[in-house]
Design a protein around this motif. Structure first.
Motif, mmCIF file in Angstrom:
data_model
loop_
_atom_site.group_PDB
_atom_site.id
_atom_site.type_symbol
_atom_site.label_atom_id
_atom_site.label_comp_id
_atom_site.label_asym_id
_atom_site.label_seq_id
_atom_site.Cartn_x
_atom_site.Cartn_y
_atom_site.Cartn_z
ATOM 1 N N THR A 75 26.240 -14.469 -2.178
ATOM 2 C CA THR A 75 25.099 -15.374 -2.278
ATOM 3 C C THR A 75 24.066 -14.809 -3.244
ATOM 4 O O THR A 75 24.023 -13.601 -3.510
ATOM 5 C CB THR A 75 24.442 -15.596 -0.911
ATOM 6 O OG1 THR A 75 23.956 -14.342 -0.412
ATOM 7 C CG2 THR A 75 25.423 -16.201 0.080
ATOM 8 N N VAL A 76 23.229 -15.695 -3.769
ATOM 9 C CA VAL A 76 22.106 -15.311 -4.626
ATOM 10 C C VAL A 76 20.878 -16.042 -4.111
ATOM 11 O O VAL A 76 20.914 -17.267 -3.924
ATOM 12 C CB VAL A 76 22.361 -15.687 -6.103
ATOM 13 C CG1 VAL A 76 21.106 -15.425 -6.941
ATOM 14 C CG2 VAL A 76 23.532 -14.886 -6.656
ATOM 15 N N ASN A 77 19.788 -15.305 -3.878
ATOM 16 C CA ASN A 77 18.547 -15.931 -3.434
ATOM 17 C C ASN A 77 17.762 -16.459 -4.630
ATOM 18 O O ASN A 77 17.690 -15.813 -5.682
ATOM 19 C CB ASN A 77 17.685 -14.926 -2.664
ATOM 20 C CG ASN A 77 18.282 -14.558 -1.325
ATOM 21 O OD1 ASN A 77 18.948 -15.379 -0.695
ATOM 22 N ND2 ASN A 77 18.059 -13.338 -0.876
ATOM 23 N N LEU A 78 17.173 -17.640 -4.455
ATOM 24 C CA LEU A 78 16.304 -18.228 -5.467
ATOM 25 C C LEU A 78 14.881 -18.260 -4.912
ATOM 26 O O LEU A 78 14.667 -18.702 -3.776
ATOM 27 C CB LEU A 78 16.755 -19.643 -5.837
ATOM 28 C CG LEU A 78 17.883 -19.768 -6.874
ATOM 29 C CD1 LEU A 78 19.200 -19.275 -6.295
ATOM 30 C CD2 LEU A 78 18.035 -21.203 -7.344
ATOM 31 N N LEU A 79 13.921 -17.781 -5.716
ATOM 32 C CA LEU A 79 12.540 -17.686 -5.268
ATOM 33 C C LEU A 79 11.736 -18.911 -5.703
ATOM 34 O O LEU A 79 12.094 -19.601 -6.670
ATOM 35 C CB LEU A 79 11.882 -16.431 -5.855
ATOM 36 C CG LEU A 79 12.642 -15.102 -5.717
ATOM 37 C CD1 LEU A 79 11.771 -13.965 -6.243
ATOM 38 C CD2 LEU A 79 13.052 -14.854 -4.277
ATOM 39 N N ALA A 80 10.658 -19.161 -4.996
ATOM 40 C CA ALA A 80 9.722 -20.205 -5.412
ATOM 41 C C ALA A 80 9.089 -19.785 -6.733
ATOM 42 O O ALA A 80 8.570 -18.669 -6.851
ATOM 43 C CB ALA A 80 8.652 -20.417 -4.351
ATOM 44 N N PRO A 81 9.131 -20.638 -7.780
ATOM 45 C CA PRO A 81 8.590 -20.247 -9.098
ATOM 46 C C PRO A 81 7.063 -20.256 -9.142
ATOM 47 O O PRO A 81 6.464 -19.778 -10.102
ATOM 48 C CB PRO A 81 9.177 -21.295 -10.035
ATOM 49 C CG PRO A 81 9.333 -22.500 -9.164
ATOM 50 C CD PRO A 81 9.718 -21.979 -7.807
ATOM 51 N N ALA A 82 6.436 -20.820 -8.105
ATOM 52 C CA ALA A 82 4.974 -20.869 -8.046
ATOM 53 C C ALA A 82 4.561 -21.154 -6.608
ATOM 54 O O ALA A 82 5.405 -21.457 -5.751
ATOM 55 C CB ALA A 82 4.439 -21.952 -8.977
ATOM 56 N N THR A 83 3.275 -21.055 -6.333
ATOM 57 C CA THR A 83 2.768 -21.420 -5.011
ATOM 58 C C THR A 83 2.638 -22.941 -4.943
ATOM 59 O O THR A 83 2.112 -23.571 -5.862
ATOM 60 C CB THR A 83 1.397 -20.767 -4.766
ATOM 61 O OG1 THR A 83 1.550 -19.352 -4.808
ATOM 62 C CG2 THR A 83 0.844 -21.175 -3.404
ATOM 63 N N GLY A 84 3.178 -23.530 -3.848
ATOM 64 C CA GLY A 84 3.140 -24.981 -3.723
ATOM 65 C C GLY A 84 4.079 -25.464 -2.642
ATOM 66 O O GLY A 84 4.369 -24.727 -1.686
ATOM 67 N N ALA A 85 4.570 -26.687 -2.796
ATOM 68 C CA ALA A 85 5.464 -27.301 -1.799
ATOM 69 C C ALA A 85 6.851 -27.516 -2.390
ATOM 70 O O ALA A 85 7.002 -28.213 -3.405
ATOM 71 C CB ALA A 85 4.889 -28.626 -1.320
#
Length: 643
Positions: free
Chosen positions: A5-15
């Motif tokens: 698996t590969v984790n993907l992060l939120a690219p910015a703060t938001g929804a």
């Protein structure tokens, strides 16, 4: 199938929002690949993954990163922001730079983008999803920049290697299948039905399920009834011919005996019985279905409403009717031959026994219930075995046992003459006098009871049977129903059960048609349209295994449609006079004995219309969209009593 698996992060703060909820159809329909959207509250943008920067758009609105695992991840800032020519964006990285997940990559001026009336949503997309991803899980809701919000499941190397977008030729596919089932030395025998190659392997553990399942041209793999089944679909006959050519002469190898798995012997025996019936019936389904279509067309041509184009006493009618009746009239011969092939016994001996059951003089005596002999006041009468199935299946098994016993006790120089002589004589007499009347009586009783039960239950029975019949197909248990339908038609001339089953085939066709029309994926469109045609012609396995079970909501949508079609059929007491199914089976709803009676045909039209509309609409609005993650091809649990 997808251990890494590969984790993907939120690219910015938001929804974080699901891809299908984003406003741009190119993204929302999955055209650019799987991923997610994020509505930012701050303009600070970070890398969602670690990797090498391979692309920075001239307009600065998009950045491409390739991970060490080969994932091509696109970070697209805003919708339709390419026309802003980079003004709202400040890029923090350079091409060919290595970045770590969470590192700053850009700043975006949200107010400036909003002032232009544009959407600020940031898209994170895996653009090579089809080649690399087995699935993607996304967690919607509020997230901080750099927080894990999605998990990508990678295909393993073997899976990637075996999964090809290039369609193999029949010859190459056959070579591939033989290799992955363990090679020629692991194959005892192979037969095929309408959609499946059915291998009898020496050791099923040598076969590679995952590699086979993920090759284009193979819809699924099943372990059932002592067989290793490779589901091909409509091209199974062509692939089978190539497999046989490459396997060469397998000799008279014995079929592997089912292992004692310690499970309930009743359920294990039932599974083995289903396997025996499958091997006996599947090779002849096509010809008896064709016969049903011909009979229906003949009934259509005799309709007064169409000007009675044919008279039932005319030479063309009688001739063509005889051609259609042949497969049913001589059914014991066909079943006996196929059953013997399944048992690896002498098919000619079994065919001769079947021929004895339908010998013209014996048929006439059977119609008149002529007494053979009488014992203690009990009369043993001749019966008519044309159109029968079960007496011959038992006779084939008895012939096999008789052959084995005789070959054990007779010298080799006597076997050529006396094995067929004694076997044909003993089994034929035993079938005519004892087992045949018992089995035929039970079979006819069951067939009549089921017909009565379906008629009596009305819409309730139609709704339940229509809704769940395709579940039997998944596990191959429908082969236990097939001979009952044939027995119904043979004994009573009709099958209310088959009329309901017909709707279940149409429903799966309508469901995958919705997928084919709605999807923008070319391979899915191709398979969808082909599977639709197959299902409408009465063969649902390509639709079920190729699409419906990969996107389970599609299968459920089809079952909902067939439930309503069955409801209409049961409510209007529709019945069928032939063995076919799907839309192509329309002619089997004409009553050959009463051509002016069109009630079942009108029921078929209404039920089919309801089925198609319900299955199509449920699939379209609920069952499928291109953003859905295609599941692994469904692994079937072994039926009790199988290897």
């Amino acid at each position: 199938m997808a251990d890494k698996t590969v984790n993907l992060l939120a690219p910015a703060t938001g929804a974080v929002i699901a891809l299908e909820k984003t406003s741009d159809p190119i993204f929302s329909q999955g055209t650019m690949g799987q991923g997610f959207g994020l509505t930012p509250t701050h303009g600070h943008v970070v890398a969602p993954v670690s990797g090498k920067v391979t692309m920075i758009a001239d307009s600065k609105h998009a950045v491409g990163i390739v991970t060490d695992d080969g994932l091509e991840v696109l970070v697209h800032m805003g919708i339709d922001t390419v026309g802003l020519k980079g003004k709202p964006f400040e890029i923090k990285i350079k091409a060919d730079q290595e970045v770590k997940a969470g590192d700053p990559i850009a700043e975006m001026d949200l107010d400036q983008i909003k002032a232009k009336g544009l959407d600020t949503t940031i898209m994170v997309l895996v653009t090579n999803s089809a080649d690399k991803l087995a699935g993607l899980d996304v967690t919607e809701g509020k997230a901080e920049a750099g927080q894990v919000v999605a998990t990508a499941y990678l295909k393993d190397e073997k899976q990637e290697e075996s999964h090809s977008n290039k369609k193999l030729s029949h010859k190459d596919l056959a070579t591939f299948i033989i290799k992955e089932v363990g090679g020629k030395d692991n194959v005892n025998n192979v037969i095929h039905c309408i959609t499946r190659l059915r291998f009898y392997l020496k050791d099923e553990n040598k076969a590679d399920d995952d590699t086979l399942k993920n090759q284009r041209g193979i819809l699924d793999v099943m372990h059932a009834s002592g067989q290793y089944q490779v589901v091909i679909g409509n091209e199974v006959a062509s692939v089978y011919d190539e497999v046989v050519k490459q396997l060469g002469d397998l000799g008279n190898q014995e079929m592997p005996q089912p292992k004692d798995d310690g499970k309930n012997p009743i359920s294990r025996g039932f599974g083995n019985l289903i396997g025996f019936i499958t091997g006996s019936m599947s090779p002849i389904i096509g010809v008896i279905a064709a016969a049903g279509i011909i009979k229906g067309i003949l009934a259509l041509l005799t309709l007064p409403q169409l000007g009675s184009l044919l008279s039932i006493k005319s030479t063309p009618y009688i001739t063509i009717s005889a051609i259609a009746d042949a497969s049913f009239f001589f059914l014991p011969i066909l079943v006996g031959y196929c059953a013997a092939k399944r048992l690896n016994s002498d098919p000619i001996i079994a065919a001769v026994i079947g021929g004895a059951l339908v010998y013209p003089q014996l048929v006439e005596w059977g119609k008149a219930f002529k007494t053979m002999f009488e014992v203690g006041g009990i009369k043993f009468e001749f019966l008519n075995y044309t159109y029968s199935i079960f007496p011959m299946i038992l006779a084939a098994w008895l012939a096999k046992e008789c052959e084995v016993w005789l070959k054990k006790w007779l010298p080799s120089y006597l076997q050529m003459i006396f094995v067929p002589l004694i076997t044909v004589l003993v089994v034929s007499i035993l079938t005519l006098t004892v087992t045949g009347p018992i089995i035929q009586g039970i079979a006819n009783g069951i067939a009549v009871f089921i017909n009565w039960l379906v008629h009596a239950s009305g819409w309730i029975g139609g709704f339940i049977i229509g809704g769940f019949y395709q579940v039997l197909v998944i596990f191959g248990l429908h082969w236990g129903v097939v001979p009952l339908v044939a027995q119904q038609i043979a004994g009573t001339g009709e099958s209310a059960l088959n009329a309901i089953i017909c709707s279940s085939m149409i429903a799966q066709g309508a469901a995958v048609l919705a997928v084919a029309i709605k999807s923008k994926k070319e391979d899915l469109k191709e398979l969808g349209f082909a599977s639709t045609i197959s299902a409408m012609c009465g063969v649902t396995e390509p639709a079920v295994y190729g699409i419906s079970l990969r996107y389970k909501k599609v299968f459920i949508s089809g079952c909902i449609g067939s439930a309503f079609g069955g409801l209409v059929t049961g409510l209007m007491h529709g019945t069928m006079y032939g063995f076919t199914g799907g839309l192509i089976g329309f002619s089997s709803f004409f009553n050959p004995k009463h051509p002016t009676d069109l009630s079942s045909f009108y029921t078929f039209l209404l039920a089919s219309l309801v089925t198609i509309i319900v299955a199509f609409l449920v699939t379209w609005f609920w069952g499928y969209n291109d953003n859905m993650t295609k599941g692994a091809k469904v692994a079937k649990k072994k039926r009790p009593g199988t290897n």
